[in-house]
Design an enzyme around this catalytic site. Structure first.
Site: not given
Ligand code: 13P
Length: 251
Positions: A9, A11, A96, A98, A168, A174, A214
């Site tokens: 992803n 982002k 997601h 976010e 997740e 992150g 992560s």
């Molecule tokens: P990270 O791997 O940067 O923690 O992000 C995970 C994520 O949100 C994947 O959709």
């Protein structure tokens, strides 16, 4: 069908040139014989060109990171599932954390997105996961199960069979703080049992449930060892082709 999947992803990272370069590096370095299906979740601007470049290549697909909960019409700035599909893209990430947090997406809206995606024969990678506050209150199992109930349990068995789930935990995204392999396996098993209670054991056993948060080359192998962990949804580490492929090859 239950399969191992490692999805990146990106982002909101990589302009057009940078995205083409990164995808090309992944394509050049992948052998085509990876045990896991590779999916690159990119911003909309990349979909057409990247779907073209993976067309006919074994084991690699492109995903959008979102689609609208409306089919078409006067929704300025939105991109429909039908538009995503028209680029040659076959997957879409839905729900997601976010998007839930910053764009206030609700379980009901996500149910509508899942329906529109399935109607276009897109494979939804449906995300779920709890905040730290919810985990500390020990309400994480019921919270995440409710996300699945409210967005997926209206589906027919035939449609549910097409869904990929990504767990997740928000506190691991992150942050560098990953869930332990035991925490991931525990939640995945709980979710699979919840799916079985509604869709039956056979369909639940056929569902790929990915872990995200992560995930890195250094911890992927241990996380993927969980018997209910079928791969990963990778944020930061998917922005580097070597790291991403090291995760893909962690099974
Ligand atoms: P990270 O791997 O940067 O923690 O992000 C995970 C994520 O949100 C994947 O959709």
């Amino acid at each position: 069908m239950r399969q191992k999947i490692v999805a990146g992803n990106w982002k909101m990272n990589n302009n057009l040139e940078a995205g083409k370069k990164l995808a090309q590096e992944v394509l050049d370095k992948a052998t085509g014989n990876e045990e896991a299906q590779i999916v690159l979740g990119t911003p909309f601007i990349h979909l057409t060109v990247l779907a073209d470049s993976v067309a006919g290549k074994k084991g690699i697909e492109i995903a959008a990171q979102n689609c609208s909960d409306k089919a078409s019409g006067a929704y300025t700035g939105e991109t429909s599932a039908e538009m995503v599909k028209s680029t040659g893209t076959n997957y879409v990430i839905i729900g997601h954390s976010e998007r839930r947090e910053y764009f206030n997406e609700t379980n009901a809206q996500l149910a509508a997105k899942v329906d529109l995606a399935l109607a276009q024969e897109l494979i939804p990678i449906f995300c779920c996961g709890e905040s730290l506050e919810i985990r500390e209150k020990e309400e994480h199992f019921s919270y995440v199960k409710q996300q699945l109930t409210e967005s997926l349990f209206h589906l027919s068995s035939a449609d549910f069979a097409k869904i990929v789930i990504a767990y997740e935990p928000i506190w691991a995204i992150g942050t560098g703080r990953t869930a332990s392999s035991a925490q991931a396996q525990e939640m995945h098993a709980e979710l699979r049992a919840h799916l079985a209670s509604h869709f039956g054991q056979e369909l639940a056993d056929s569902c790929s449930i990915l872990y995200g948060g992560s995930c890195k080359p250094s911890n992927a192998k241990e996380i993927f060892e969980g018997s209910d962990v079928d791969g990963g949804l990778i944020g930061g580490a998917s922005l580097n082709a070597n790291d991403f492929l090291a995760i893909v090859n962690s099974f």
